[in-house]
Motif scaffolding. Structure first.
Motif, PDB file in Angstrom:
ATOM      1  N   ARG A   7       0.604  -0.966   0.022  1.00  0.00           N
ATOM      2  CA  ARG A   7      -0.044  -0.012   0.107  1.00  0.00           C
ATOM      3  C   ARG A   7       0.807   1.360  -0.058  1.00  0.00           C
ATOM      4  O   ARG A   7       0.233   2.341   0.030  1.00  0.00           O
ATOM      5  CB  ARG A   7      -0.988  -0.002   1.098  1.00  0.00           C
ATOM      6  CG  ARG A   7      -1.850  -1.359   1.003  1.00  0.00           C
ATOM      7  CD  ARG A   7      -3.092  -0.879   0.330  1.00  0.00           C
ATOM      8  NE  ARG A   7      -4.054  -1.995   0.178  1.00  0.00           N
ATOM      9  CZ  ARG A   7      -4.369  -2.623  -0.888  1.00  0.00           C
ATOM     10  NH1 ARG A   7      -4.089  -2.151  -2.085  1.00  0.00           N
ATOM     11  NH2 ARG A   7      -5.292  -3.462  -0.636  1.00  0.00           N
ATOM     12  N   CYS A   8       2.242   1.111  -0.164  1.00  0.00           N
ATOM     13  CA  CYS A   8       3.136   2.151   0.017  1.00  0.00           C
ATOM     14  C   CYS A   8       3.138   2.750  -1.418  1.00  0.00           C
ATOM     15  O   CYS A   8       3.647   2.216  -2.264  1.00  0.00           O
ATOM     16  CB  CYS A   8       4.271   1.895   0.237  1.00  0.00           C
ATOM     17  SG  CYS A   8       5.649   3.156   0.393  1.00  0.00           S
ATOM     18  N   PRO A   9       2.821   3.916  -1.621  1.00  0.00           N
ATOM     19  CA  PRO A   9       2.660   4.720  -3.010  1.00  0.00           C
ATOM     20  C   PRO A   9       3.982   4.695  -3.677  1.00  0.00           C
ATOM     21  O   PRO A   9       4.404   4.677  -4.836  1.00  0.00           O
ATOM     22  CB  PRO A   9       2.060   6.032  -2.871  1.00  0.00           C
ATOM     23  CG  PRO A   9       2.091   6.316  -1.343  1.00  0.00           C
ATOM     24  CD  PRO A   9       2.016   4.920  -0.452  1.00  0.00           C
ATOM     25  N   ILE A  10       5.208   4.875  -2.876  1.00  0.00           N
ATOM     26  CA  ILE A  10       6.639   5.207  -3.279  1.00  0.00           C
ATOM     27  C   ILE A  10       7.011   3.774  -3.794  1.00  0.00           C
ATOM     28  O   ILE A  10       7.618   3.732  -4.659  1.00  0.00           O
ATOM     29  CB  ILE A  10       7.385   5.689  -1.909  1.00  0.00           C
ATOM     30  CG1 ILE A  10       7.194   7.043  -1.754  1.00  0.00           C
ATOM     31  CG2 ILE A  10       8.856   5.675  -2.518  1.00  0.00           C
ATOM     32  CD1 ILE A  10       7.355   8.183  -2.693  1.00  0.00           C
ATOM     33  N   GLU A  11       6.615   2.795  -2.956  1.00  0.00           N
ATOM     34  CA  GLU A  11       6.984   1.423  -3.466  1.00  0.00           C
ATOM     35  C   GLU A  11       6.443   1.026  -4.816  1.00  0.00           C
ATOM     36  O   GLU A  11       6.998   0.488  -5.744  1.00  0.00           O
ATOM     37  CB  GLU A  11       6.689   0.326  -2.418  1.00  0.00           C
ATOM     38  CG  GLU A  11       7.165  -1.020  -2.677  1.00  0.00           C
ATOM     39  CD  GLU A  11       6.934  -2.012  -1.695  1.00  0.00           C
ATOM     40  OE1 GLU A  11       7.076  -3.171  -1.973  1.00  0.00           O
ATOM     41  OE2 GLU A  11       6.659  -1.612  -0.612  1.00  0.00           O
ATOM     42  N   GLU A  12       5.198   1.263  -4.863  1.00  0.00           N
ATOM     43  CA  GLU A  12       4.454   0.995  -6.240  1.00  0.00           C
ATOM     44  C   GLU A  12       5.194   1.972  -7.345  1.00  0.00           C
ATOM     45  O   GLU A  12       4.954   1.652  -8.427  1.00  0.00           O
ATOM     46  CB  GLU A  12       3.028   1.383  -5.887  1.00  0.00           C
ATOM     47  CG  GLU A  12       2.172   0.496  -5.316  1.00  0.00           C
ATOM     48  CD  GLU A  12       2.610  -1.109  -5.855  1.00  0.00           C
ATOM     49  OE1 GLU A  12       2.445  -1.444  -6.856  1.00  0.00           O
ATOM     50  OE2 GLU A  12       2.995  -2.066  -4.823  1.00  0.00           O
ATOM     51  N   THR A  13       5.382   3.210  -7.226  1.00  0.00           N
ATOM     52  CA  THR A  13       5.978   4.155  -8.224  1.00  0.00           C
ATOM     53  C   THR A  13       7.261   3.605  -8.551  1.00  0.00           C
ATOM     54  O   THR A  13       7.716   3.537  -9.698  1.00  0.00           O
ATOM     55  CB  THR A  13       6.154   5.557  -7.474  1.00  0.00           C
ATOM     56  OG1 THR A  13       4.720   5.895  -7.124  1.00  0.00           O
ATOM     57  CG2 THR A  13       6.613   6.419  -8.623  1.00  0.00           C
ATOM     58  N   MET A  14       8.093   3.082  -7.499  1.00  0.00           N
ATOM     59  CA  MET A  14       9.408   2.633  -8.021  1.00  0.00           C
ATOM     60  C   MET A  14       9.353   1.270  -8.578  1.00  0.00           C
ATOM     61  O   MET A  14      10.221   1.169  -9.575  1.00  0.00           O
ATOM     62  CB  MET A  14      10.312   2.455  -6.640  1.00  0.00           C
ATOM     63  CG  MET A  14      10.766   3.780  -6.104  1.00  0.00           C
ATOM     64  SD  MET A  14      11.584   5.063  -7.298  1.00  0.00           S
ATOM     65  CE  MET A  14      12.946   4.089  -7.426  1.00  0.00           C
ATOM     66  N   ARG A  15       8.531   0.347  -8.381  1.00  0.00           N
ATOM     67  CA  ARG A  15       8.186  -0.721  -9.193  1.00  0.00           C
ATOM     68  C   ARG A  15       8.067  -0.327 -10.636  1.00  0.00           C
ATOM     69  O   ARG A  15       8.352  -1.146 -11.621  1.00  0.00           O
ATOM     70  CB  ARG A  15       6.990  -1.469  -8.664  1.00  0.00           C
ATOM     71  CG  ARG A  15       6.806  -2.908  -9.428  1.00  0.00           C
ATOM     72  CD  ARG A  15       5.356  -3.595  -8.605  1.00  0.00           C
ATOM     73  NE  ARG A  15       4.193  -3.040  -8.828  1.00  0.00           N
ATOM     74  CZ  ARG A  15       3.676  -2.741  -9.937  1.00  0.00           C
ATOM     75  NH1 ARG A  15       3.959  -3.158 -11.121  1.00  0.00           N
ATOM     76  NH2 ARG A  15       2.593  -1.725 -10.303  1.00  0.00           N
ATOM     77  N   VAL A  16       7.180   0.683 -10.810  1.00  0.00           N
ATOM     78  CA  VAL A  16       6.789   0.940 -12.234  1.00  0.00           C
ATOM     79  C   VAL A  16       8.165   1.790 -12.927  1.00  0.00           C
ATOM     80  O   VAL A  16       8.574   1.471 -14.226  1.00  0.00           O
ATOM     81  CB  VAL A  16       5.594   1.755 -12.401  1.00  0.00           C
ATOM     82  CG1 VAL A  16       5.423   2.413 -14.076  1.00  0.00           C
ATOM     83  CG2 VAL A  16       4.462   1.029 -11.916  1.00  0.00           C
TER      84      VAL A  16
END
Length: 118
Positions: A7-16
């Motif tokens: 649910r961490c937006p930074i983690e999801e952004t970095m994944r992309v």
């Protein structure tokens, strides 16, 4: 897109956006629509396969739009979506940061740093 694990937006952004090519692709698309061959020309060291995979990843994330135009030869255009365009100021800020901090990163201290250390 795959199920969201975090649910961490930074983690999801970095994944992309992590990796060598996604941020560069956004940088080259910030000025408008480009064809696949234009993006290959902008990034001559990226392979056809990797460029395809990275563009698909950005498309699945809703950052890049792929438009197929009928005709012969088939024309495929790529451009940034509205959420993709919101990333442009961040990418520009990264470039500015790199230029603005060059002396500090190269070990050259400014006068203010020398006075603080004394």
């Amino acid at each position: 897109m795959k199920d969201v694990v975090s649910r961490c937006p930074i983690e999801e952004t970095m994944r992309v956006l992590s990796g060598r090519w996604p941020t560069l692709l956004l940088y080259y698309l910030k000025d408008g629509t480009k064809r696949f061959s234009d993006l290959r020309r902008d990034n001559p060291t990226v392979s056809h396969r990797i460029l395809t995979l990275e563009l698909r990843k950005l498309e699945e994330a809703g950052i890049v739009r792929r438009t197929v135009r009928p005709g012969y030869p088939l024309r495929v255009d790529y451009d940034l979506t509205a959420p993709g365009r919101k990333l442009v100021p961040l990418i520009d800020a990264l470039g500015s940061w790199w230029v603005d901090t060059e002396d500090d990163r190269m070990g050259i201290s400014s006068d203010a740093d020398l006075e603080t250390a004394a």
